[in-house]
Each structure stands twice: as C-alpha cells, then as structure tokens.
Scaffold this motif. Structure first.
Motif, PDB file in Angstrom:
ATOM      1  N   ARG A 108     -30.818 103.208  31.353  1.00 29.73           N
ATOM      2  CA  ARG A 108     -31.767 103.726  32.334  1.00 29.73           C
ATOM      3  C   ARG A 108     -31.170 104.833  33.193  1.00 29.73           C
ATOM      4  O   ARG A 108     -31.872 105.748  33.628  1.00 29.73           O
ATOM      5  N   ARG A 109     -29.862 104.765  33.430  1.00 28.22           N
ATOM      6  CA  ARG A 109     -29.240 105.750  34.314  1.00 28.22           C
ATOM      7  C   ARG A 109     -28.982 107.097  33.635  1.00 28.22           C
ATOM      8  O   ARG A 109     -28.535 108.038  34.290  1.00 28.22           O
ATOM      9  N   HIS A 110     -29.239 107.209  32.331  1.00 26.60           N
ATOM     10  CA  HIS A 110     -28.964 108.450  31.614  1.00 26.60           C
ATOM     11  C   HIS A 110     -30.073 109.474  31.859  1.00 26.60           C
ATOM     12  O   HIS A 110     -30.837 109.839  30.971  1.00 26.60           O
ATOM     13  N   ARG A 111     -30.167 109.984  33.081  1.00 26.43           N
ATOM     14  CA  ARG A 111     -31.244 110.907  33.455  1.00 26.43           C
ATOM     15  C   ARG A 111     -31.140 112.237  32.716  1.00 26.43           C
ATOM     16  O   ARG A 111     -32.143 112.785  32.262  1.00 26.43           O
ATOM     17  N   ALA A 112     -29.927 112.776  32.610  1.00 28.44           N
ATOM     18  CA  ALA A 112     -29.756 114.075  31.952  1.00 28.44           C
ATOM     19  C   ALA A 112     -30.131 113.991  30.466  1.00 28.44           C
ATOM     20  O   ALA A 112     -30.750 114.906  29.917  1.00 28.44           O
ATOM     21  N   LYS A 113     -29.771 112.896  29.816  1.00 31.11           N
ATOM     22  CA  LYS A 113     -30.120 112.722  28.410  1.00 31.11           C
ATOM     23  C   LYS A 113     -31.634 112.620  28.246  1.00 31.11           C
ATOM     24  O   LYS A 113     -32.213 113.202  27.319  1.00 31.11           O
ATOM     25  N   GLN A 114     -32.288 111.900  29.126  1.00 35.70           N
ATOM     26  CA  GLN A 114     -33.740 111.774  29.060  1.00 35.70           C
ATOM     27  C   GLN A 114     -34.412 113.128  29.244  1.00 35.70           C
ATOM     28  O   GLN A 114     -35.382 113.462  28.554  1.00 35.70           O
ATOM     29  N   GLN A 115     -33.900 113.934  30.163  1.00 42.06           N
ATOM     30  CA  GLN A 115     -34.480 115.270  30.367  1.00 42.06           C
ATOM     31  C   GLN A 115     -34.249 116.150  29.152  1.00 42.06           C
ATOM     32  O   GLN A 115     -35.138 116.919  28.753  1.00 42.06           O
ATOM     33  N   PHE A 116     -33.072 116.061  28.546  1.00 41.82           N
ATOM     34  CA  PHE A 116     -32.785 116.811  27.318  1.00 41.82           C
ATOM     35  C   PHE A 116     -33.792 116.456  26.229  1.00 41.82           C
ATOM     36  O   PHE A 116     -34.334 117.326  25.546  1.00 41.82           O
ATOM     37  N   LEU A 117     -34.083 115.162  26.072  1.00 44.77           N
ATOM     38  CA  LEU A 117     -35.040 114.730  25.066  1.00 44.77           C
ATOM     39  C   LEU A 117     -36.441 115.265  25.371  1.00 44.77           C
ATOM     40  O   LEU A 117     -37.162 115.704  24.467  1.00 44.77           O
ATOM     41  N   ARG A 118     -36.840 115.236  26.639  1.00 41.43           N
ATOM     42  CA  ARG A 118     -38.178 115.708  27.011  1.00 41.43           C
ATOM     43  C   ARG A 118     -38.389 117.176  26.664  1.00 41.43           C
ATOM     44  O   ARG A 118     -39.506 117.597  26.365  1.00 41.43           O
ATOM     45  N   GLU A 119     -37.326 117.955  26.728  1.00 46.26           N
ATOM     46  CA  GLU A 119     -37.450 119.396  26.531  1.00 46.26           C
ATOM     47  C   GLU A 119     -37.386 119.825  25.074  1.00 46.26           C
ATOM     48  O   GLU A 119     -37.638 120.989  24.750  1.00 46.26           O
ATOM     49  N   LEU A 120     -37.058 118.895  24.173  1.00 48.92           N
ATOM     50  CA  LEU A 120     -36.830 119.278  22.786  1.00 48.92           C
ATOM     51  C   LEU A 120     -38.093 119.776  22.092  1.00 48.92           C
ATOM     52  O   LEU A 120     -38.029 120.653  21.233  1.00 48.92           O
ATOM     53  N   GLY A 121     -39.255 119.218  22.434  1.00 45.85           N
ATOM     54  CA  GLY A 121     -40.485 119.646  21.789  1.00 45.85           C
ATOM     55  C   GLY A 121     -40.729 121.134  21.977  1.00 45.85           C
ATOM     56  O   GLY A 121     -41.051 121.860  21.014  1.00 45.85           O
ATOM     57  N   GLN A 122     -40.587 121.622  23.198  1.00 44.21           N
ATOM     58  CA  GLN A 122     -40.785 123.043  23.466  1.00 44.21           C
ATOM     59  C   GLN A 122     -39.676 123.899  22.883  1.00 44.21           C
ATOM     60  O   GLN A 122     -39.907 125.012  22.412  1.00 44.21           O
ATOM     61  N   ARG A 123     -38.452 123.383  22.891  1.00 52.07           N
ATOM     62  CA  ARG A 123     -37.324 124.168  22.379  1.00 52.07           C
ATOM     63  C   ARG A 123     -37.356 124.285  20.857  1.00 52.07           C
ATOM     64  O   ARG A 123     -36.969 125.316  20.309  1.00 52.07           O
ATOM     65  N   CYS A 124     -37.815 123.228  20.171  1.00 48.74           N
ATOM     66  CA  CYS A 124     -37.717 123.177  18.705  1.00 48.74           C
ATOM     67  C   CYS A 124     -39.036 123.460  17.995  1.00 48.74           C
ATOM     68  O   CYS A 124     -39.040 123.975  16.892  1.00 48.74           O
ATOM     69  N   ARG A 125     -40.136 123.015  18.587  1.00 47.05           N
ATOM     70  CA  ARG A 125     -41.446 123.053  17.937  1.00 47.05           C
ATOM     71  C   ARG A 125     -41.360 122.483  16.513  1.00 47.05           C
ATOM     72  O   ARG A 125     -41.658 123.163  15.534  1.00 47.05           O
TER      73      ARG A 125
END
Length: 373
Positions: A69-86
C-alpha cells in the motif's frame, strides 16, 4: 618493526576499512534508490512468418509488482502507462502483491488500462505472502533443504481475480483464450506458477472466446495462417507463464507459441559489474536472467549453437556459435525460429530485500510486427 612503522600500517589498514565501508554504504544507498527507479522499456519483435500489413501489436508487459500500500510512486507509474504506451493488449505475468491490503491499490493503479484487452497469470506471491528467507537460498539452493510450502493461500487472490476480470481481462492460469487486439487475432495459452507446482498445460480444446468473432479455431495450421494473411490480419500464438522454467518454455513452444511472456527472475535483482546476475531463481542459465531472447537457448539449443559468454544488449549475434544473448534494453529483435521469450525484470522486490543493483524495475512495451510481404 618500529612504532612509527606500526602506526603507518594501522593508518593504512584503517584507511582501507574506511574506504570499503564508504563504498559499501554507497552501493547500498544506490541499490535502495534503484529499487524505485521505474523504467519503461520499448522493444520491437519482428515475426517473419506474419504478414506485415496488419501493423503493430503493442503489448504492455507488467510483472512482479510485489505491491504494498505504501508504494505510492509505483502506483503512479502504473497509472500513467496507458497514456505513455497506448497499448493494444495488457499482459500481467504474476507476483502482483506483497500484502493482502494491496488488492485495492493495485486495481486502482491499473484502472486506466481497463478498457484495453488484457490477460493475466499468477505467481506464488499472488497466493502466499512473502516470508523472510536466507538470501543464500537464491544463489546456492543446493545447500538448503526445500522450503515447506504453506497449505492454504493467505493472500486474497480470488478478490484480485474478480477485480481483474471486471476489467474484462482474462484469467489465463492453466487456460486458453482467443481474442482480438488491434488488427491481430491471438490464440493465448497460460500456465499457473511452475515455481510452486501449480502449472498445467491446458488441453487444446479448452479455449475460451473472449470476443465475438475471435481468432479462428484452426490454430497454427498452415491453412489457418494463410487465410489470416489474405485477410490482412496478423496472427499470434502467445504463451504466458510466471516462472520461465525450461520445462514450461518447452511445453509452450511445443504447443505452437511464437512468443512467450514471463517474469519471476527480477533480472537477478542484483548484478555484479563484469559478471551479471547471481541467480535467476529458476533453471535458466544466469545469462538469461531477463530480456528478449530466442528459445531454445544455450544448452537447450543443442551443440550446434553452443553456450554463450558475457551478455550484450545489442542484436549482433554474440556468444559462441552465433548464440544471441538477451536484449535487455530497448531495441529490435527478429525471430529466427523457434520461439521468442520476453522475461521481465519486474517492477518490485520482496519487502525483505528492497534493493536492486544494475537491474532497475521495468515495464515493457513490446511492439510485435509482421515481416512477411
């Protein structure tokens, strides 16, 4: 020895010890930092037998998130992958969790990808929470008796399965599925984790059509490939497994897979400059700790291809007898025959060993292309 000489020796020894301690502290500090230095790799795989009129199939390969649960940076990285990768397809290759409370954060982080077709298999840490182990078990497993596996899973894998299936993603654990992504028809086969004895190759008739009008049932027959070539669509037989044990890779290749995605190894997690990884945590040779490579490889490829030496990230055919070693960074690889294997170094670590060195955490965008005219 005079007192002055003894004093000089003591000073030199103290200096060496201080330098060693400083170097060790520096390496540890970097290893702790590198464990959270998330990287998006981008690789191109060319399949010469597939018509190139279909365009690319963009596969986002995620593995070994080991989420807390404390892995905030990893969670944000995952959230952004859709826009970065399509991506056109999302494939998860296991070990998503490190604690029971991480299911909600995992699903929230992956939610931006939920409108994209997806497949998933599990690893041991989707069923059982990590436990403290002697690190020597990974580099010298023969010195220790086998660990006794827990009886019943203590992680909420069923809750996670329900959440991923709510995205429309397919549980591929010991299952087959047919689906479409972009202009590609995909026959996928998955295996549960061989590392804990849960793997089983599903029977050929056990496929599930994920979408209406999914891939044709003729599988990898020549007539089927020719029909798809004439239709202008790409065709991929895809294998998915968490731990890339040799037996699992051989079974998937014999089943007709042209590409298999796997994780589990963490790229060795710690690599030594000039040597490489100290472990793959399975029976792959150390030089195949991660990356995109040909299977069979090394000893499994037979004497005519030999066994390679030090690794290279370039597709130049290094090693003995023309063995091509893994493409670990970005780049292009053309499948020469057999099966391509993409082993992710993963995005996480065990909470008991939260370090990486020369093997940063990674997500991989694998762009599959046809090569036939």
């Amino acid at each position: 020895m005079s007192e002055a000489e003894k004093h000089r020796v003591r000073r030199a020894a103290l200096g060496l010890l201080s330098a060693g301690a400083a170097a060790g502290a520096g390496c540890l500090s970097w290893a702790l930092h590198e464990a959270h230095r998330y990287i998006l790799r981008e690789r191109v795989l060319v399949l010469p037998h597939v018509a190139n009129a279909a365009g690319e199939l963009r596969i986002l390969h995620l593995s070994d998130m080991h989420l807390l649960r404390r892995h905030r940076a990893k969670q944000q990285f995952l959230r952004e992958l859709g826009q970065r990768c399509r991506p056109d397809l999302v494939v998860l290759t296991g070990d998503h969790l490190s604690e029971a409370g991480a299911v909600g954060p995992l699903l929230d982080a992956l939610a931006p990808l939920a409108d994209i077709p997806g497949l998933f298999v599990y690893g041991s840490n989707d069923y059982f929470a990590p436990v403290l182990k002697n690190p020597l078990r990974y580099v010298a497993p023969g010195l220790f008796p086998p660990l006794v596996e827990k009886g019943e899973p203590d992680l909420p894998w069923e809750e996670m399965t329900a959440g991923l299936e709510a995205f429309g993603w397919i549980d591929l654990n010991n299952q087959r599925a047919r689906l479409r992504a972009a202009a590609w028809d995909i026959d996928a086969v998955g295996m549960d984790d061989p590392h804990i004895g849960r793997a089983r190759m599903p029977r050929p008739g056990e496929a599930t059509d994920a979408l209406e009008g999914g891939a044709a049932a003729e599988g990898n027959t020549g007539a089927g490939r020719e029909g798809r070539k004439n239709s202008g669509r790409g065709y991929l037989r895809l294998g998915v497994v968490h731990a890339p044990y040799r037996a699992a890779l051989a079974a998937l290749m014999n089943d007709g897979a042209a590409l298999t995605l796997a994780g589990h190894t963490h790229g060795g997690q710690l690599a030594v400059p000039g040597f490489g990884a100290l472990t793959t945590n399975c029976d792959l040779p150390l030089r195949y700790d991660s990356g995109l490579f040909d299977w069979p490889c090394g000893e499994d490829a037979g004497a005519e291809r030999g066994a390679g030496g030090a690794g290279s990230d370039r597709d130049t055919g290094g090693g003995r007898a023309g063995e091509r070693l893994p493409l670990r960074g970005d780049g292009v690889r053309v499948l020469r025959g057999g099966m391509a294997v993409n082993v992710s170094a993963g995005l996480g670590t065990s909470p008991y060993t939260p370090v990486r060195f020369l093997r940063p955490p990674e997500a991989i965008l694998l762009r599959v292309r046809g090569g036939a005219d």
